[in-house]
Design a protein around this motif. Structure first.
Motif, PDB file in Angstrom:
ATOM      1  N   ARG A  67       0.833  -1.200   0.000  1.00 34.22           N
ATOM      2  CA  ARG A  67       0.000   0.000   0.000  1.00 34.22           C
ATOM      3  C   ARG A  67       0.868   1.250   0.000  1.00 34.22           C
ATOM      4  O   ARG A  67       0.619   2.200  -0.761  1.00 34.22           O
ATOM      5  N   SER A  70       2.599   1.615  -3.383  1.00 33.00           N
ATOM      6  CA  SER A  70       1.662   2.030  -4.414  1.00 33.00           C
ATOM      7  C   SER A  70       1.259   3.492  -4.238  1.00 33.00           C
ATOM      8  O   SER A  70       1.178   4.254  -5.208  1.00 33.00           O
ATOM      9  N   GLU A  71       1.049   3.908  -2.981  1.00 30.61           N
ATOM     10  CA  GLU A  71       0.654   5.286  -2.704  1.00 30.61           C
ATOM     11  C   GLU A  71       1.779   6.251  -3.056  1.00 30.61           C
ATOM     12  O   GLU A  71       1.546   7.346  -3.577  1.00 30.61           O
ATOM     13  N   TRP A  72       3.004   5.846  -2.762  1.00 27.41           N
ATOM     14  CA  TRP A  72       4.161   6.667  -3.114  1.00 27.41           C
ATOM     15  C   TRP A  72       4.210   6.866  -4.633  1.00 27.41           C
ATOM     16  O   TRP A  72       4.362   7.986  -5.127  1.00 27.41           O
ATOM     17  N   SER A  74       1.858   6.543  -6.875  1.00 26.99           N
ATOM     18  CA  SER A  74       0.713   7.230  -7.458  1.00 26.99           C
ATOM     19  C   SER A  74       0.681   8.713  -7.108  1.00 26.99           C
ATOM     20  O   SER A  74       0.023   9.505  -7.780  1.00 26.99           O
ATOM     21  N   THR A  76      -0.829  10.315  -4.834  1.00 20.78           N
ATOM     22  CA  THR A  76      -2.192  10.816  -4.648  1.00 20.78           C
ATOM     23  C   THR A  76      -2.269  11.912  -3.594  1.00 20.78           C
ATOM     24  O   THR A  76      -3.172  12.743  -3.633  1.00 20.78           O
ATOM     25  N   ASN A  77      -1.324  11.911  -2.632  1.00 21.14           N
ATOM     26  CA  ASN A  77      -1.394  12.888  -1.543  1.00 21.14           C
ATOM     27  C   ASN A  77      -0.379  14.015  -1.699  1.00 21.14           C
ATOM     28  O   ASN A  77      -0.121  14.763  -0.763  1.00 21.14           O
TER      29      ASN A  77
END
Length: 301
Positions: A67, A70-72, A74, A76-77
């Protein structure tokens, strides 16, 4: 200078915290008494080598690691940088990597360090004392720390305060060395734009972070603070261990001062993780689930 001191304090806390994040038990209910010690050594070795990707993978359960990865990737934040931020980054990297960077930058900062010496050097004991009192107050007010953890944090704060008070960070010869290290580090990073830096994947970021950490280590060693010596000094002793939980004592030397801390571990699918890490993962999952809109079914309309 205050930002520099804060950075050093956070770095020292990170060194201690990273080494305590992913530990195993080493006696009692463990299937193999060597498992916790070997896991501890693996985490310390990863921290010492600057293998950030490996360390994060070692600290997190597989699903949580995927997670984070993947978040890194993408992003997204991540907010897009402004034109002003892009310009500041490009200018800083250009100046740091210029052929005459050391001489040019030293000429720029020399008046500032001399002014600091003239106005504040004699007041450093008072400045450090005020800063120490403020940080201690933040620690004591923290709701997330146990009394034992607050005591341990107090010992680290005291050790760092003594080091800051006796260290002359504005020594011209040492400042010149620091600028040389920063310039060399910037060249090795080879990042000309902020967009380029933010576009790095998780895997690409790890070696860049290692380069940055190596530069920080070199800077601190100029002022007699060795991160590697702290990591090398760490030893682990089991306090209590059962089949799925463990409490360990970590002994280490910070700036020549012997210190100890304790950490709690939990076993999940034959691997051991920091209890705080697992609890934070559960809290994040619960918050994420609560934020999702309910699924409509024939029963609930």
């Amino acid at each position: 200078m205050s930002k520099f001191f804060v950075g050093i304090s956070l770095l020292a806390a990170l060194v201690v915290g990273v080494a305590a994040c992913n530990r195993d038990p080493s006696a009692g209910g463990s299937r193999d008494a060597s498992e916790p010690v070997q896991a501890m050594k693996a985490s310390i070795a990863l921290a010492r080598s600057g293998d950030f990707a490996g360390l994060i993978k070692n600290m997190l359960p597989p699903a949580e690691f995927e997670r984070v990865r993947s978040e890194w990737n993408s992003r997204t934040n991540l907010d897009k940088p402004t034109d002003a931020e892009r310009a500041r980054f490009a200018e800083a990297m250009s100046r740091l990597t210029a052929p005459d960077a050391v001489e040019t930058l030293f000429k720029d900062v020399e008046p500032d360090i001399r002014q600091f010496d003239a106005q504040y050097q004699q007041q450093m004991p008072t400045i450090v004392a005020m800063g120490k009192t403020y940080v201690r107050g933040l620690v004591q007010q923290s709701q997330g720390l146990s009394p034992g953890e607050k005591q341990q944090a107090g010992q680290v704060i005291e050790t760092l305060s003594q080091w800051i008070e006796k260290t002359r960070f504005t020594d011209p010869a040492k400042v010149r060395q620091v600028i040389g290290i920063l310039s060399d580090t910037a060249r090795k990073l080879d990042l000309k734009t902020l967009d380029e830096a933010q576009a790095l994947t998780f895997e690409q970021s790890s070696p860049k972070l290692k380069i940055a950490l190596d530069g920080i280590k070199q800077v601190l060693e100029i002022y007699d603070f060795s991160i590697d010596a702290t990591l090398d000094s760490m030893t682990i002793e089991p306090i209590t261990i059962d089949a799925d939980t463990a409490r360990l004592k970590i002994s280490y030397s910070l700036l020549g001062t012997p210190l100890t801390s304790e950490t709690e571990m939990v076993r999940i699918e034959d691997r051991w993780y920091g209890k705080d890490t697992i609890e934070k993962i559960k809290e994040r999952a619960a918050t994420s689930a609560a934020a999702k809109p309910p699924v409509l079914t024939p029963e609930n309309g």
